[in-house]
Design an enzyme around this catalytic site. Sequence first.
Site, PDB file in Angstrom:
ATOM      1  N   HIS A  54       0.838  -1.199   0.000  1.00 23.71           N
ATOM      2  CA  HIS A  54       0.000   0.000   0.000  1.00 23.71           C
ATOM      3  C   HIS A  54       0.869   1.244   0.000  1.00 23.71           C
ATOM      4  O   HIS A  54       1.826   1.335   0.763  1.00 23.71           O
ATOM      5  CB  HIS A  54      -0.904  -0.007   1.240  1.00 23.71           C
ATOM      6  CG  HIS A  54      -1.912   1.106   1.250  1.00 23.71           C
ATOM      7  ND1 HIS A  54      -3.159   0.995   0.673  1.00 23.71           N
ATOM      8  CD2 HIS A  54      -1.848   2.355   1.761  1.00 23.71           C
ATOM      9  CE1 HIS A  54      -3.824   2.124   0.837  1.00 23.71           C
ATOM     10  NE2 HIS A  54      -3.054   2.970   1.487  1.00 23.71           N
ATOM     11  N   LYS A  78      -8.063  -0.855   6.431  1.00 27.59           N
ATOM     12  CA  LYS A  78      -8.338  -1.467   5.119  1.00 27.59           C
ATOM     13  C   LYS A  78      -7.406  -2.642   4.865  1.00 27.59           C
ATOM     14  O   LYS A  78      -7.807  -3.675   4.328  1.00 27.59           O
ATOM     15  CB  LYS A  78      -8.172  -0.426   4.006  1.00 27.59           C
ATOM     16  CG  LYS A  78      -9.310   0.575   3.971  1.00 27.59           C
ATOM     17  CD  LYS A  78      -9.128   1.599   2.878  1.00 27.59           C
ATOM     18  CE  LYS A  78      -7.996   2.534   3.151  1.00 27.59           C
ATOM     19  NZ  LYS A  78      -8.159   3.921   2.887  1.00 27.59           N
ATOM     20  N   SER A  95      -6.780   4.668   9.046  1.00 22.66           N
ATOM     21  CA  SER A  95      -7.457   4.539   7.752  1.00 22.66           C
ATOM     22  C   SER A  95      -6.756   3.472   6.890  1.00 22.66           C
ATOM     23  O   SER A  95      -7.384   2.547   6.372  1.00 22.66           O
ATOM     24  CB  SER A  95      -7.441   5.905   7.054  1.00 22.66           C
ATOM     25  OG  SER A  95      -7.742   5.793   5.699  1.00 22.66           O
ATOM     26  N   ASP A 102     -14.177   3.558   7.476  1.00 21.67           N
ATOM     27  CA  ASP A 102     -13.137   4.394   6.871  1.00 21.67           C
ATOM     28  C   ASP A 102     -13.724   5.231   5.742  1.00 21.67           C
ATOM     29  O   ASP A 102     -13.368   6.403   5.591  1.00 21.67           O
ATOM     30  CB  ASP A 102     -11.974   3.538   6.347  1.00 21.67           C
ATOM     31  CG  ASP A 102     -10.940   4.414   5.645  1.00 21.67           C
ATOM     32  OD1 ASP A 102     -10.425   5.335   6.308  1.00 21.67           O
ATOM     33  OD2 ASP A 102     -10.694   4.228   4.449  1.00 21.67           O
ATOM     34  N   ARG A 127     -13.274  13.700   6.525  1.00 17.11           N
ATOM     35  CA  ARG A 127     -11.925  14.266   6.712  1.00 17.11           C
ATOM     36  C   ARG A 127     -11.540  15.141   5.530  1.00 17.11           C
ATOM     37  O   ARG A 127     -10.931  16.193   5.678  1.00 17.11           O
ATOM     38  CB  ARG A 127     -10.898  13.143   6.892  1.00 17.11           C
ATOM     39  CG  ARG A 127     -10.981  12.471   8.251  1.00 17.11           C
ATOM     40  CD  ARG A 127     -10.163  11.200   8.264  1.00 17.11           C
ATOM     41  NE  ARG A 127      -8.766  11.437   7.994  1.00 17.11           N
ATOM     42  CZ  ARG A 127      -7.940  10.540   7.460  1.00 17.11           C
ATOM     43  NH1 ARG A 127      -8.376   9.330   7.137  1.00 17.11           N
ATOM     44  NH2 ARG A 127      -6.685  10.823   7.261  1.00 17.11           N
TER      45      ARG A 127
HETATM   46  N1  URA Z   1      -4.527   6.798   2.315  1.00 18.63           N
HETATM   47  C1  URA Z   1      -5.563   6.259   3.022  1.00 18.63           C
HETATM   48  O1  URA Z   1      -6.034   5.175   2.703  1.00 18.63           O
HETATM   49  N2  URA Z   1      -6.053   6.945   4.059  1.00 18.63           N
HETATM   50  C2  URA Z   1      -5.576   8.133   4.458  1.00 18.63           C
HETATM   51  O2  URA Z   1      -6.052   8.683   5.432  1.00 18.63           O
HETATM   52  C3  URA Z   1      -4.505   8.691   3.733  1.00 18.63           C
HETATM   53  C4  URA Z   1      -3.991   7.996   2.671  1.00 18.63           C
END
Ligand code: URA
Length: 435
Positions: free
Chosen positions: A83, A188, A184, A162, A169
């Site tokens: 990621h 995931k 966040s 999220d 946000r």
């Molecule tokens: N990527 C994400 O998945 N969440 C965030 O808050 C920032 C970057």
Amino acid sequence: MPTMYSILAKKRAGLPLSGEEIGFFVAGVSDGTIPDYQTSALLMAICILGLSPEETTRLTLAMADSGERTDLSGIPGVKVDKHSTGGVGDKTTLITAPVVAACGVPVAKMSGRGLGFTGGTIDKLEAIPGLSTNLTLEGFKAQVQKIGLALAAQTGNLAPADKALYALRDLTATVDSIPLIASSVMSKKLAAGADKILLDVKVGAGAFMPTIEQAEELARCMVDIGRLAGRPVVALITDMEAPLGRAVGNSLEVEEAIDVLKGRGPADITELSLTLAAHMVAMATGDRPDHCRVRCEKALSDGSALIKLAEMVGAQGGDPRYITEDGYLAKAPIIRPFMATDSGYITRLDARLVGEASMLLGAGRTRKDQAIDPTAGLVLLNKPGDAVQAGQPVCLLHTSHNHNLSAALKVLSRAVSIGDTPPTPRPLIHTEISA
Ligand code: URA
């Protein structure tokens, strides 16, 4: 029983929230029973006052459990997810994933769309006509079993808390908070089901974390969450001061990723993709990273990673010739140069501003439901350190409409700095952080 009012008052006083209070908040965000004004107030309080490591882990686990967790245990082997915290011109997944799969390590990866000035893998993949990223969970797993590689959009029910929190946000200036980004990302990743996680934490003008210290703090926070959740995490801090590679924009980035897989891509994106791939293979196999690096280089040089990507495109409904043949992807009808105003060296190419210019050309969206132009974006003819002459094109703007061209050119004039001496080169990979 906590109430949102009592939670807000406690956090405002700087006191830590209990597991019950965090669970109450996440459940209420997920089922929509907490009004946006109370959620936003708590997000702002967290943004200003922070969260302790315990609170951050509790928040992450509650968010990961707010929807379904994907079970990848039926796929043999150690599954490693990757990621990126988001950047400009970051097409590494399109290269790293097929390289790792070509090394025999299964890649079952769910990705996101671009938002704001940063790009997203799903938008890039959808620049390939016919290719579907909306796989059912069963189809996704079956494809990984069959060809060892699937790149799909996150299912609707992956960490829904999220989704709700991120949308707020984005509207309340509470994105760049370390506990909120860490929870966040990690919620995931935990819900997506991989055994191990490799994080590419970006630092610089085009990243959420502008300084190395902040990027390291974010990386440590996510590595700690992984340790507490029993999921090994390795984080690389990588540079995002200038865009990666030369292409920014969806089909332009697919084209550049294919160039890398054909052995003729820019050095920075090739190097970063190989480094990430070698780490993923090492995490999956337990083999020495230098051995894994050699395997990844071979998958690139013998064409097996390119064939793997073509196989994946075919399996997801696209024509594999978009990958194997040159010139198949559509080009924008309007291509305009941005000229250097002075002679000298490019001292700075601000990744965030380049991303904003690309958005104005149609490559990005300001709202989640907005359509994008897959052919829009920029090709950087010069990067920091290059010598340029006044009047020489520094980059090419690709778009389907004239209406935002002058606004994009104006943003680029702030993005590009030219000086008398070349800048000190920044490292591509700053540090590695693991438990
Ligand atoms: N990527 C994400 O998945 N969440 C965030 O808050 C920032 C970057």
